[in-house]
Design a protein around this motif. Sequence first.
Motif, PDB file in Angstrom:
ATOM      1  N   TRP A 193     -17.239  51.039  -5.759  1.00  0.00           N
ATOM      2  CA  TRP A 193     -15.718  51.227  -5.945  1.00  0.00           C
ATOM      3  C   TRP A 193     -15.216  50.921  -4.284  1.00  0.00           C
ATOM      4  CZ3 TRP A 193     -16.817  56.510  -8.799  1.00  0.00           C
ATOM      5  CH2 TRP A 193     -17.153  56.336 -10.315  1.00  0.00           C
ATOM      6  N   LYS A 194     -15.880  51.723  -3.394  1.00  0.00           N
ATOM      7  CA  LYS A 194     -15.498  51.482  -2.047  1.00  0.00           C
ATOM      8  C   LYS A 194     -15.418  50.174  -1.654  1.00  0.00           C
ATOM      9  CE  LYS A 194     -18.118  51.728   1.674  1.00  0.00           C
ATOM     10  NZ  LYS A 194     -17.753  50.669   2.590  1.00  0.00           N
ATOM     11  N   GLN A 195     -16.181  49.236  -1.920  1.00  0.00           N
ATOM     12  CA  GLN A 195     -16.273  47.922  -1.488  1.00  0.00           C
ATOM     13  C   GLN A 195     -15.074  47.259  -2.348  1.00  0.00           C
ATOM     14  OE1 GLN A 195     -19.882  45.618  -2.682  1.00  0.00           O
ATOM     15  NE2 GLN A 195     -19.576  44.203  -0.890  1.00  0.00           N
ATOM     16  N   GLN A 196     -14.861  47.574  -3.511  1.00  0.00           N
ATOM     17  CA  GLN A 196     -13.842  47.011  -4.030  1.00  0.00           C
ATOM     18  C   GLN A 196     -12.430  47.383  -3.710  1.00  0.00           C
ATOM     19  OE1 GLN A 196     -13.725  44.712  -7.523  1.00  0.00           O
ATOM     20  NE2 GLN A 196     -12.153  44.378  -5.749  1.00  0.00           N
ATOM     21  N   ALA A 197     -12.484  48.782  -3.484  1.00  0.00           N
ATOM     22  CA  ALA A 197     -11.195  49.098  -2.811  1.00  0.00           C
ATOM     23  C   ALA A 197     -10.863  48.485  -1.415  1.00  0.00           C
ATOM     24  CB  ALA A 197     -11.386  50.919  -2.739  1.00  0.00           C
ATOM     25  N   GLU A 198     -11.976  48.344  -0.648  1.00  0.00           N
ATOM     26  CA  GLU A 198     -11.742  47.572   0.521  1.00  0.00           C
ATOM     27  C   GLU A 198     -11.001  46.270   0.607  1.00  0.00           C
ATOM     28  OE1 GLU A 198     -15.338  47.583   2.709  1.00  0.00           O
ATOM     29  OE2 GLU A 198     -15.350  49.604   3.428  1.00  0.00           O
ATOM     30  N   ALA A 199     -11.598  45.490  -0.533  1.00  0.00           N
ATOM     31  CA  ALA A 199     -11.018  44.199  -0.691  1.00  0.00           C
ATOM     32  C   ALA A 199      -9.478  44.340  -1.582  1.00  0.00           C
ATOM     33  CB  ALA A 199     -11.881  43.381  -1.856  1.00  0.00           C
ATOM     34  N   TRP A 200      -9.295  45.162  -1.920  1.00  0.00           N
ATOM     35  CA  TRP A 200      -8.010  45.185  -2.662  1.00  0.00           C
ATOM     36  C   TRP A 200      -6.887  46.066  -1.440  1.00  0.00           C
ATOM     37  CZ3 TRP A 200      -9.849  48.315  -7.543  1.00  0.00           C
ATOM     38  CH2 TRP A 200     -10.123  47.560  -8.553  1.00  0.00           C
ATOM     39  N   MET A 201      -7.361  46.832  -0.571  1.00  0.00           N
ATOM     40  CA  MET A 201      -6.585  47.205   0.770  1.00  0.00           C
ATOM     41  C   MET A 201      -5.883  45.867   1.576  1.00  0.00           C
ATOM     42  SD  MET A 201      -8.038  50.589   1.938  1.00  0.00           S
ATOM     43  CE  MET A 201      -7.163  52.351   1.518  1.00  0.00           C
ATOM     44  N   LEU A 255      -6.417  55.923   0.501  1.00  0.00           N
ATOM     45  CA  LEU A 255      -7.127  55.996  -0.691  1.00  0.00           C
ATOM     46  C   LEU A 255      -8.366  56.840  -0.679  1.00  0.00           C
ATOM     47  CD1 LEU A 255      -7.157  54.872  -3.883  1.00  0.00           C
ATOM     48  CD2 LEU A 255      -8.771  53.257  -2.935  1.00  0.00           C
ATOM     49  N   GLY A 256      -8.197  57.786  -1.754  1.00  0.00           N
ATOM     50  CA  GLY A 256      -9.540  58.829  -1.896  1.00  0.00           C
ATOM     51  C   GLY A 256     -10.036  58.589  -3.339  1.00  0.00           C
ATOM     52  N   ILE A 257     -11.268  58.495  -3.555  1.00  0.00           N
ATOM     53  CA  ILE A 257     -11.822  58.270  -5.209  1.00  0.00           C
ATOM     54  C   ILE A 257     -12.601  59.734  -5.168  1.00  0.00           C
ATOM     55  CG2 ILE A 257     -13.412  56.684  -6.549  1.00  0.00           C
ATOM     56  CD1 ILE A 257     -12.470  54.549  -4.760  1.00  0.00           C
ATOM     57  N   TYR A 258     -12.182  60.303  -6.359  1.00  0.00           N
ATOM     58  CA  TYR A 258     -12.838  61.830  -6.484  1.00  0.00           C
ATOM     59  C   TYR A 258     -13.239  61.757  -8.012  1.00  0.00           C
ATOM     60  CZ  TYR A 258     -10.743  63.652  -2.558  1.00  0.00           C
ATOM     61  OH  TYR A 258     -10.462  63.865  -1.151  1.00  0.00           O
ATOM     62  N   VAL A 259     -14.678  62.229  -8.142  1.00  0.00           N
ATOM     63  CA  VAL A 259     -15.100  62.367  -9.517  1.00  0.00           C
ATOM     64  C   VAL A 259     -15.309  63.818  -9.805  1.00  0.00           C
ATOM     65  CG1 VAL A 259     -17.045  61.790 -10.708  1.00  0.00           C
ATOM     66  CG2 VAL A 259     -16.561  60.236  -9.186  1.00  0.00           C
ATOM     67  N   ASP A 260     -14.444  64.310 -11.127  1.00  0.00           N
ATOM     68  CA  ASP A 260     -14.323  65.583 -11.540  1.00  0.00           C
ATOM     69  C   ASP A 260     -13.953  66.608 -10.375  1.00  0.00           C
ATOM     70  OD1 ASP A 260     -15.128  64.899 -14.166  1.00  0.00           O
ATOM     71  OD2 ASP A 260     -17.223  65.231 -13.572  1.00  0.00           O
ATOM     72  N   GLY A 261     -13.196  65.855  -9.226  1.00  0.00           N
ATOM     73  CA  GLY A 261     -12.661  66.833  -8.331  1.00  0.00           C
ATOM     74  C   GLY A 261     -13.462  66.924  -7.072  1.00  0.00           C
ATOM     75  N   ALA A 319     -15.290  58.674  -2.461  1.00  0.00           N
ATOM     76  CA  ALA A 319     -15.307  57.731  -1.396  1.00  0.00           C
ATOM     77  C   ALA A 319     -13.807  57.759  -0.889  1.00  0.00           C
ATOM     78  CB  ALA A 319     -15.393  56.238  -1.732  1.00  0.00           C
ATOM     79  N   GLY A 320     -13.582  57.621   0.637  1.00  0.00           N
ATOM     80  CA  GLY A 320     -12.298  57.602   1.209  1.00  0.00           C
ATOM     81  C   GLY A 320     -12.002  56.562   2.081  1.00  0.00           C
ATOM     82  N   LEU A 321     -10.912  55.977   2.024  1.00  0.00           N
ATOM     83  CA  LEU A 321     -10.426  54.614   2.931  1.00  0.00           C
ATOM     84  C   LEU A 321      -8.994  55.086   3.337  1.00  0.00           C
ATOM     85  CD1 LEU A 321     -11.790  53.420  -0.188  1.00  0.00           C
ATOM     86  CD2 LEU A 321     -12.177  51.631   1.542  1.00  0.00           C
ATOM     87  N   VAL A 322      -8.741  54.901   4.830  1.00  0.00           N
ATOM     88  CA  VAL A 322      -7.580  54.596   5.221  1.00  0.00           C
ATOM     89  C   VAL A 322      -7.469  53.647   6.192  1.00  0.00           C
ATOM     90  CG1 VAL A 322      -6.098  55.891   7.046  1.00  0.00           C
ATOM     91  CG2 VAL A 322      -7.506  57.425   5.444  1.00  0.00           C
ATOM     92  N   TYR A 323      -6.539  52.659   5.837  1.00  0.00           N
ATOM     93  CA  TYR A 323      -6.541  51.358   6.534  1.00  0.00           C
ATOM     94  C   TYR A 323      -5.054  51.268   7.355  1.00  0.00           C
ATOM     95  CZ  TYR A 323      -6.650  46.263   7.232  1.00  0.00           C
ATOM     96  OH  TYR A 323      -6.458  45.056   7.375  1.00  0.00           O
ATOM     97  N   ASP A 324      -5.143  51.235   8.767  1.00  0.00           N
ATOM     98  CA  ASP A 324      -4.078  51.107   9.507  1.00  0.00           C
ATOM     99  C   ASP A 324      -3.839  49.532   9.774  1.00  0.00           C
ATOM    100  OD1 ASP A 324      -2.344  50.651  11.806  1.00  0.00           O
ATOM    101  OD2 ASP A 324      -3.126  51.991  12.896  1.00  0.00           O
ATOM    102  N   VAL A 325      -2.886  49.361   8.835  1.00  0.00           N
ATOM    103  CA  VAL A 325      -2.368  47.963   8.414  1.00  0.00           C
ATOM    104  C   VAL A 325      -2.162  47.027   9.528  1.00  0.00           C
ATOM    105  CG1 VAL A 325      -0.820  46.219   7.075  1.00  0.00           C
ATOM    106  CG2 VAL A 325      -1.443  48.322   6.116  1.00  0.00           C
ATOM    107  N   MET A 326      -1.459  47.423  10.457  1.00  0.00           N
ATOM    108  CA  MET A 326      -0.919  46.650  11.816  1.00  0.00           C
ATOM    109  C   MET A 326      -2.141  46.587  12.835  1.00  0.00           C
ATOM    110  SD  MET A 326       1.564  45.452  10.394  1.00  0.00           S
ATOM    111  CE  MET A 326       2.165  44.293  11.617  1.00  0.00           C
ATOM    112  N   ALA A 327      -2.894  47.619  12.982  1.00  0.00           N
ATOM    113  CA  ALA A 327      -4.031  47.527  13.966  1.00  0.00           C
ATOM    114  C   ALA A 327      -5.359  47.058  13.307  1.00  0.00           C
ATOM    115  CB  ALA A 327      -4.217  49.157  14.462  1.00  0.00           C
TER     116      ALA A 327
END
Length: 262
Positions: free
Chosen positions: A10-18, A109-115, A119-127
Amino acid sequence: MTEQLNYFKWKQQAEAWMREAADYIRWQMHEQLDIKTKEHKNDLVTHVDEGVENFFINKISETYPSHRVMGEEGSFKKIDDLSGVVWILDPIDGTMNFVHQKSFFAISLGIYVDGEPAAGLVYDVMADELYSAVAGFGAFLNGKRLPKLGRVKLDESILSINPGWASKDETVRNLIETVRGARSYGVASLEIAYVASGRLDSYISLNLAPWDVAGGIILLQETGGLATNLKGETLTLLKKDSLIAANPSIHDGLVNRAFGTT
């Protein structure tokens, strides 16, 4: 093990989408922005925020039909519990910065399973700085592992806090005088990520939504930091709440000194 492999997938897929969403944001920055307000005149939203959220909703529903999305620009209205897999999204955290400065904003983006965090991702777009973490496996900045946070003294620490709050609250002003320096970036997810990476030692805010914090607090947990509300209580991620995100050596001191709680 199968569950953890899913988290990495999920994290790897989220990175590509980000990164795909970031390309869209950079392109739209040079077009005429459709800017609207939400709860008040300083609470901005643009068609780009909405476009990024719709992009993630479509990608997630196509790829993982059983997963749900809690996004800032409307999809949160369908979420009243955290059962199953929930992707908690802020399509552009720091919209005011995006509109006025064309910098210092992030996709969070944070991905949670039953709370529980997966996985978590924060992407500084311009940096082009991508913070990422899978629960139990550490946090990374552009693929390089972030070290565990070392000890810091409160009077030698750097705090991020809203200056408008400080101007109205004597307790907060006293706290600012106690620490070595105070900053304000206007991007909750990045400020939490900065605490996780040691660029800041603490970040305090009065009123944050789940999508503001969901990605960042996983990063913080993976480097040994603490995230609670101002009373020292666990965050629920189902409603707005206050936040202290801090190096563990000063977290309790911030709670006690600034807000008189335990």
